[in-house]
Write an enzyme that holds these catalytic residues in place. Structure first.
Site, PDB file in Angstrom:
ATOM      1  N   TYR A   1       1.692  12.436  17.711  1.00 22.99           N
ATOM      2  CA  TYR A   1       2.685  11.824  17.107  1.00 22.99           C
ATOM      3  C   TYR A   1       4.046  11.587  17.766  1.00 22.99           C
ATOM      4  CZ  TYR A   1       4.703  10.443  12.463  1.00 22.99           C
ATOM      5  OH  TYR A   1       5.343   9.782  11.396  1.00 22.99           O
TER       6      TYR A   1
ATOM      7  N   ARG B   1       0.680  -1.306   0.004  1.00 21.41           N
ATOM      8  CA  ARG B   1       0.130   0.047  -0.003  1.00 21.41           C
ATOM      9  C   ARG B   1       0.791   1.141   0.041  1.00 21.41           C
ATOM     10  NH1 ARG B   1      -3.143  -0.225   5.271  1.00 21.41           N
ATOM     11  NH2 ARG B   1      -2.030  -2.166   5.787  1.00 21.41           N
ATOM     12  N   GLY B   2       0.199   2.207  -0.217  1.00 25.65           N
ATOM     13  CA  GLY B   2       0.659   3.563   0.133  1.00 25.65           C
ATOM     14  C   GLY B   2       2.034   4.033  -0.726  1.00 25.65           C
TER      15      GLY B   2
ATOM     16  N   ILE C   1       1.186  12.484   3.878  1.00 22.43           N
ATOM     17  CA  ILE C   1       1.009  11.825   2.480  1.00 22.43           C
ATOM     18  C   ILE C   1      -0.155  11.164   2.723  1.00 22.43           C
ATOM     19  CG2 ILE C   1       1.830  10.311   0.660  1.00 22.43           C
ATOM     20  CD1 ILE C   1       3.876  12.583   0.951  1.00 22.43           C
ATOM     21  N   ASP C   2      -1.023  11.234   1.654  1.00 22.36           N
ATOM     22  CA  ASP C   2      -2.512  10.707   1.643  1.00 22.36           C
ATOM     23  C   ASP C   2      -2.285   9.027   1.511  1.00 22.36           C
ATOM     24  OD1 ASP C   2      -5.202  10.546   2.045  1.00 22.36           O
ATOM     25  OD2 ASP C   2      -5.654  11.865   0.296  1.00 22.36           O
ATOM     26  N   THR C   3      -2.361   8.424   2.544  1.00 28.34           N
ATOM     27  CA  THR C   3      -2.470   6.869   2.586  1.00 28.34           C
ATOM     28  C   THR C   3      -3.124   6.275   3.790  1.00 28.34           C
ATOM     29  OG1 THR C   3      -0.295   6.820   4.230  1.00 28.34           O
ATOM     30  CG2 THR C   3       0.215   6.887   2.123  1.00 28.34           C
TER      31      THR C   3
ATOM     32  N   ASN D   1      10.709   0.769   4.899  1.00 31.68           N
ATOM     33  CA  ASN D   1       9.273   1.355   4.636  1.00 31.68           C
ATOM     34  C   ASN D   1       8.136   1.227   5.697  1.00 31.68           C
ATOM     35  OD1 ASN D   1       7.490   3.318   2.948  1.00 31.68           O
ATOM     36  ND2 ASN D   1       6.616   1.186   2.971  1.00 31.68           N
TER      37      ASN D   1
ATOM     38  N   LYS E   1      11.305   8.588  14.471  1.00 28.61           N
ATOM     39  CA  LYS E   1      11.958   8.896  13.176  1.00 28.61           C
ATOM     40  C   LYS E   1      13.208   9.629  13.395  1.00 28.61           C
ATOM     41  CE  LYS E   1       8.708   7.359  10.498  1.00 28.61           C
ATOM     42  NZ  LYS E   1       8.818   6.115   9.777  1.00 28.61           N
TER      43      LYS E   1
HETATM   44  N1  LIG Z   1       1.580   8.587   5.344  1.00 29.30           N
HETATM   45  C1  LIG Z   1       2.421   9.462   5.716  1.00 29.30           C
HETATM   46  O1  LIG Z   1       1.769  10.745   5.896  1.00 29.30           O
HETATM   47  C2  LIG Z   1       3.648   9.626   5.851  1.00 29.30           C
HETATM   48  C3  LIG Z   1       4.523  10.847   5.757  1.00 29.30           C
HETATM   49  C4  LIG Z   1       5.989  10.461   5.985  1.00 29.30           C
HETATM   50  C5  LIG Z   1       6.513   9.411   6.066  1.00 29.30           C
HETATM   51  N2  LIG Z   1       5.644   8.052   6.031  1.00 29.30           N
HETATM   52  C6  LIG Z   1       6.401   7.002   6.240  1.00 29.30           C
HETATM   53  O2  LIG Z   1       6.322   6.305   5.132  1.00 29.30           O
HETATM   54  C7  LIG Z   1       6.215   4.703   5.282  1.00 29.30           C
HETATM   55  C8  LIG Z   1       5.088   4.156   4.881  1.00 29.30           C
HETATM   56  O3  LIG Z   1       4.184   4.799   5.439  1.00 29.30           O
HETATM   57  P1  LIG Z   1       2.509   4.620   4.321  1.00 29.30           P
HETATM   58  O4  LIG Z   1       1.775   5.900   4.819  1.00 29.30           O
HETATM   59  O5  LIG Z   1       2.810   4.311   3.052  1.00 29.30           O
HETATM   60  O6  LIG Z   1       1.839   3.471   5.329  1.00 29.30           O
HETATM   61  P2  LIG Z   1       0.534   2.535   4.501  1.00 29.30           P
HETATM   62  O7  LIG Z   1      -0.157   2.805   3.274  1.00 29.30           O
HETATM   63  O8  LIG Z   1      -0.292   2.597   5.671  1.00 29.30           O
HETATM   64  O9  LIG Z   1       1.209   0.854   4.398  1.00 29.30           O
HETATM   65  C9  LIG Z   1       1.835   0.274   5.487  1.00 29.30           C
HETATM   66  C10 LIG Z   1       2.654  -0.782   5.108  1.00 29.30           C
HETATM   67  O10 LIG Z   1       3.265  -1.515   6.099  1.00 29.30           O
HETATM   68  C11 LIG Z   1       2.712  -3.000   6.101  1.00 29.30           C
HETATM   69  N3  LIG Z   1       2.772  -3.513   7.605  1.00 29.30           N
HETATM   70  C12 LIG Z   1       1.632  -3.015   8.598  1.00 29.30           C
HETATM   71  N4  LIG Z   1       1.886  -3.580   9.728  1.00 29.30           N
HETATM   72  C13 LIG Z   1       2.952  -4.190   9.473  1.00 29.30           C
HETATM   73  C14 LIG Z   1       3.820  -4.970  10.499  1.00 29.30           C
HETATM   74  N5  LIG Z   1       3.601  -5.350  11.704  1.00 29.30           N
HETATM   75  N6  LIG Z   1       5.174  -5.723   9.946  1.00 29.30           N
HETATM   76  C15 LIG Z   1       5.578  -5.315   8.811  1.00 29.30           C
HETATM   77  N7  LIG Z   1       4.512  -4.537   7.807  1.00 29.30           N
HETATM   78  C16 LIG Z   1       3.693  -4.076   8.379  1.00 29.30           C
HETATM   79  C17 LIG Z   1       1.356  -2.877   5.537  1.00 29.30           C
HETATM   80  O11 LIG Z   1       1.450  -4.246   5.029  1.00 29.30           O
HETATM   81  P3  LIG Z   1      -0.333  -5.000   4.925  1.00 29.30           P
HETATM   82  O12 LIG Z   1      -0.909  -4.272   3.767  1.00 29.30           O
HETATM   83  O13 LIG Z   1       0.129  -6.347   4.488  1.00 29.30           O
HETATM   84  O14 LIG Z   1      -0.875  -4.685   6.317  1.00 29.30           O
HETATM   85  C18 LIG Z   1       1.687  -1.729   4.409  1.00 29.30           C
HETATM   86  O15 LIG Z   1       2.343  -2.546   3.362  1.00 29.30           O
HETATM   87  C19 LIG Z   1       6.495   4.736   6.845  1.00 29.30           C
HETATM   88  O16 LIG Z   1       7.492   4.596   7.319  1.00 29.30           O
HETATM   89  C20 LIG Z   1       5.703   6.122   7.414  1.00 29.30           C
HETATM   90  O17 LIG Z   1       6.184   6.700   8.779  1.00 29.30           O
HETATM   91  C21 LIG Z   1       4.248   8.327   6.001  1.00 29.30           C
END
Ligand SMILES: NC(=O)c1ccc[n+]([C@@H]2O[C@H](COP(=O)([O-])OP(=O)(O)OC[C@H]3O[C@@H](n4cnc5c(N)ncnc54)[C@H](OP(=O)(O)O)[C@@H]3O)[C@@H](O)[C@H]2O)c1
Length: 263
Positions: free
Chosen positions: A164, A20-21, A200-202, A96, A171
């Site tokens: 947060y 995802r995301g 980021i929109d996820t 990630n 982080k």
């Molecule tokens: N979204 C934001 O605003 C934002 C901003 C800056 C940085 N980030 C960083 O970007 C990265 C990705 O974030 P995202 O927003 O893209 O997340 P996301 O869309 O919610 O995706 C999360 C991913 O992590 C996996 N996951 C969940 N629980 C897990 C576990 N216990 N062990 C292993 N994998 C696991 C999920 O797998 P399943 O689908 O199989 O559950 C999924 O592939 C993170 O490090 C986050 O801190 C995010």
């Protein structure tokens, strides 16, 4: 094909949390450029298999999903052994994946409700998972004369975001760990960096109770007048992994925040 594409073609990326995301956008970015992909999922096996089939059909690369729980970072040791049997080499590793839901109770909260267990879980999933994953990746990168490691980070360690504290602190810690890893691994031709994103929109952001408010505020705050998308971070990650673009960049955090952190 230009020289940059040729340099990345046939390499292998290992990326965690690519169902995802941001992780998914990273996977597609590398696959489009001819990079083979070993990627992890946690619960979403069906989606992982769908992605593997799709990128193979679209881009002719090898893609294989593996189950991983980043709350058990030692799982990376076995995971990389499996990758050794399925792929010829490891060139890039992107840490990630992120946890949320029940495992962050006491970690995703206002300061007075923080609890050691929740905070420890976030630290484990963010910093310890990066350490073990990067160590295993670096062992393989040494065999091929170098590589690139990237950790995802977030600007929640630069500006206040409600609830947060646990993530923001971890982080910060992972960005520091990146600098130590970069310093120790440079002699092997391995570069280590972080990409720090603004909101980021996820799905991870949708898990925030104030998601709608954050979304509106970010679009207002950004000089670019929009929310960030997963592909906005994927480009920066790819840049840091491509030696034709970033050969002398190591130990850095690149902030990709749509200009929101300054305002
Ligand atoms: N979204 C934001 O605003 C934002 C901003 C800056 C940085 N980030 C960083 O970007 C990265 C990705 O974030 P995202 O927003 O893209 O997340 P996301 O869309 O919610 O995706 C999360 C991913 O992590 C996996 N996951 C969940 N629980 C897990 C576990 N216990 N062990 C292993 N994998 C696991 C999920 O797998 P399943 O689908 O199989 O559950 C999924 O592939 C993170 O490090 C986050 O801190 C995010």
């Amino acid at each position: 094909m230009n020289t940059a594409e040729a340099k990345m073609q046939g390499k292998t990326l290992v990326v965690s949390g690519a169902t995802r995301g941001i992780g998914k956008a990273i996977l597609y970015k590398f696959a489009q450029n001819g990079v083979n992909v070993a990627f992890t999922y946690h619960k979403n096996e069906e989606e992982a298999l769908k992605i593997a089939t799709e990128v193979h059909e679209l881009y002719g690369i090898k893609a294989k999903p593996y189950r991983l729980d980043i709350l058990e970072p030692e799982q990376y040791v076995e995971l990389f052994k499996q990758i050794d049997t399925d792929f010829e080499r490891v060139d890039c590793f992107v840490s990630n994946a992120i946890i949320y839901g029940r495992s962050v109770v006491g970690g995703f909260a206002p300061f007075m409700r923080l609890k050691p267990k929740g905070l420890n879980n976030i630290y484990t999933a963010t910093v310890l998972a990066f350490v073990v994953g990067a160590q295993e990746a670096a062992k393989r990168m040494k065999l091929v004369g170098g590589g690139a490691i990237v950790s995802l980070s977030s600007t929640g360690n630069l500006v206040y975001m409600p609830n947060y504290a646990g993530h923001g602190n971890s982080k910060n810690a992972v960005e520091t760990m990146v600098k130590y890893a970069a310093t120790d691994l440079g002699e092997f031709g391995i570069r280590v960096n972080a990409v720090s994103g603004g909101p980021i929109d996820t799905d991870a952001l949708k898990a925030f109770p104030d998601y709608a408010e954050i979304k509106q505020k970010v679009a207002e705050q950004s000089p670019l007048k929009r929310m960030g998308n997963p592909t906005d971070l994927a480009g920066a990650v790819y840049f840091l992994c491509d030696p034709t673009q970033s050969a002398w960049v190591t130990g850095q955090t690149i902030v990709v925040d749509g200009g929101t952190t300054f305002k």
